[in-house]
Design an enzyme around this catalytic site. Structure first.
Site, PDB file in Angstrom:
ATOM      1  CB  ILE A  89      -0.973   0.036   1.199  1.00 30.92           C
ATOM      2  CG1 ILE A  89      -0.217  -0.030   2.522  1.00 30.92           C
ATOM      3  CG2 ILE A  89      -2.014  -1.055   1.078  1.00 30.92           C
ATOM      4  CD1 ILE A  89      -1.097   0.241   3.729  1.00 30.92           C
ATOM      5  CG  ASN A 115      -5.036  -3.726  10.710  1.00 30.61           C
ATOM      6  OD1 ASN A 115      -5.005  -3.622  11.944  1.00 30.61           O
ATOM      7  ND2 ASN A 115      -4.409  -4.718  10.081  1.00 30.61           N
ATOM      8  CE1 TYR A 179       2.933   0.953  15.009  1.00 34.62           C
ATOM      9  CE2 TYR A 179       2.766   1.104  17.397  1.00 34.62           C
ATOM     10  CZ  TYR A 179       2.278   0.655  16.189  1.00 34.62           C
ATOM     11  OH  TYR A 179       1.118  -0.080  16.160  1.00 34.62           O
ATOM     12  CB  ILE A 212      -3.446  -7.049  20.617  1.00 34.66           C
ATOM     13  CG1 ILE A 212      -4.275  -5.823  21.014  1.00 34.66           C
ATOM     14  CG2 ILE A 212      -4.318  -8.124  20.005  1.00 34.66           C
ATOM     15  CD1 ILE A 212      -5.363  -6.077  22.031  1.00 34.66           C
TER      16      ILE A 212
END
Length: 278
Positions: A89, A115, A179, A212
Site C-alpha cells: 500500500i 489497519n 511508531y 494484543i
C-alpha cells in the site's frame, strides 16, 4: 480471479439523512463491502473474518499472498466472503488500485479499515531516514491516500472509515516514539476527517488497541528474549493483567462500523484492558 459485480443500493439525496432507522437505504453488515489493509495476520485477519462472519464482502489487502489466502480460506464456511488483494500500500498508485479493484469486484465500498502498520523501535539517537521512512509511509501516508481515494465511494453509500491506532500512543513509549507518533497522528486525522466528512455522510472513527497477542514482533525479527521482555512490560502496564486477543479488537471495529452506530463519529475507542486509564 473471477470478478463479481454487485449493484450499489439506492441512497438518499442528502447523505446526512441516512440513519439506522432509514431501512434499506442504510445496508446492514450483510452484503456490505469492506476493504481492510494488513489483513493477512493478527488484527487485520481477525477483523476480516469478523466482517465475513456477518455476511460482508471483504477485500483483504496485504503484501504477502500466502497469509491473505489463508485468511480467505478461513472464511470459506461463512455467509460472507474474503477476496485477497496482494499489494504494497506504500507503492505509487496502489491506493487507487485497491479502491478500483473493490469497486470493480463488488460495485461499491462501504467500510475502509486502515489497519496495516510497521513497528520500528529505537531510542533517540539511533534513528535514520531509512528506519523512519517505512513507518511514516505505512502508518500515516498510506491511510491518507487510501481514504482520499475511497471517500467518493463512501459518500455514495454512507460509509465509514475505521483507523487502527494504539492506546500506548496516548502515553510515553520510550524506544518506540516514532511508531507511537504515527499512530497519534492517525488519531488527529480521525478527528479532523470526522468533521470534514460529516456533511458528506461519511463517518470516521478509530480503535486504539493496547497489548494484543499478534505476530507483529515475529515479523520484526525480534529475539525470543526481546519478545518476552516486551510482553512482560505490556502485561505489567495493563490493569486487567493479560494480553488482549485480536478478536476483541475486531469486535470493536465491526461495532463502530455497524449502521447502528450511525451517530458515532470522531471517537477513538481504546481496547486495551485499561492501560490508558491505569
Amino acid at each position: 480471479m473471477e470478478q463479481r459485480t454487485h449493484a450499489a443500493t439506492t441512497t438518499t439525496s442528502d447523505p446526512r439523512a441516512r440513519t439506522a432507522d432509514n431501512g434499506p437505504e442504510l445496508p446492514g453488515t450483510h452484503g456490505r463491502v469492506v476493504v481492510i489493509t494488513g489483513a493477512g495476520t493478527g488484527i487485520g485477519r481477525a477483523t476480516a473474518l469478523a466482517f465475513a462472519a456477518e455476511g460482508a464482502r471483504v477485500v483483504a489487502v496485504g503484501r504477502r499472498p500466502e497469509p491473505l489466502a489463508e485468511t480467505a480460506a478461513l472464511a470459506a464456511e461463512g455467509d460472507g466472503e474474503i477476496v485477497p488483494y496482494a499489494a504494497d500500500i506504500t507503492a505509487d498508485g496502489v491506493p487507487e488500485a485497491v479502491v478500483r479493484h473493490a469497486v470493480a469486484t463488488y460495485g461499491r465500498v462501504d467500510v475502509l479499515v486502515n489497519n496495516a502498520a510497521v513497528v520500528g523501535g529505537g531510542a533517540l539517537g539511533s534513528y535514520t531516514r531509512e528506519s523512519i521512512a517505512p513507518q511514516l509511509a505505512t502508518n500515516l501516508v498510506a491511510p491518507v491516500l487510501l481514504t482520499q481515494e475511497a471517500v467518493p465511494h463512501l459518500e455514495r453509500t454512507g460509509g465509514v472509515v475505521v483507523n487502527i491506532s494504539t492506546s500506548v500512543g496516548q502515553r510515553a513509549w520510550p524506544h518506540n516514539a516514532v511508531y507511537a507518533a504515527t499512530k497519534t497522528g492517525l488519531e488527529l486525522l480521525t478527528r479532523s476527517w470526522a468533521v470534514e466528512l460529516a456533511p458528506r455522510g461519511v463517518r470516521v472513527v478509530a480503535v486504539a488497541p493496547g497489548a494484543i497477542e499478534t505476530p507483529i514482533a515475529d515479523h520484526q525479527g525480534w529475539s525470543p528474549e526481546r519478545r518476552r521482555a516486551l510482553r512482560a512490560w505490556q502485561i505489567a502496564h495493563t490493569p486487567m493483567g493479560r494480553l488482549g486477543r485480536a478478536g476483541e479488537v475486531a469486535w470493536a471495529v465491526t461495532r463502530l462500523a455497524a449502521p447502528s452506530a450511525s451517530f458515532v463519529t470522531g471517537v477513538v475507542l481504546p481496547v486495551d484492558g485499561g492501560a490508558v486509564v491505569g
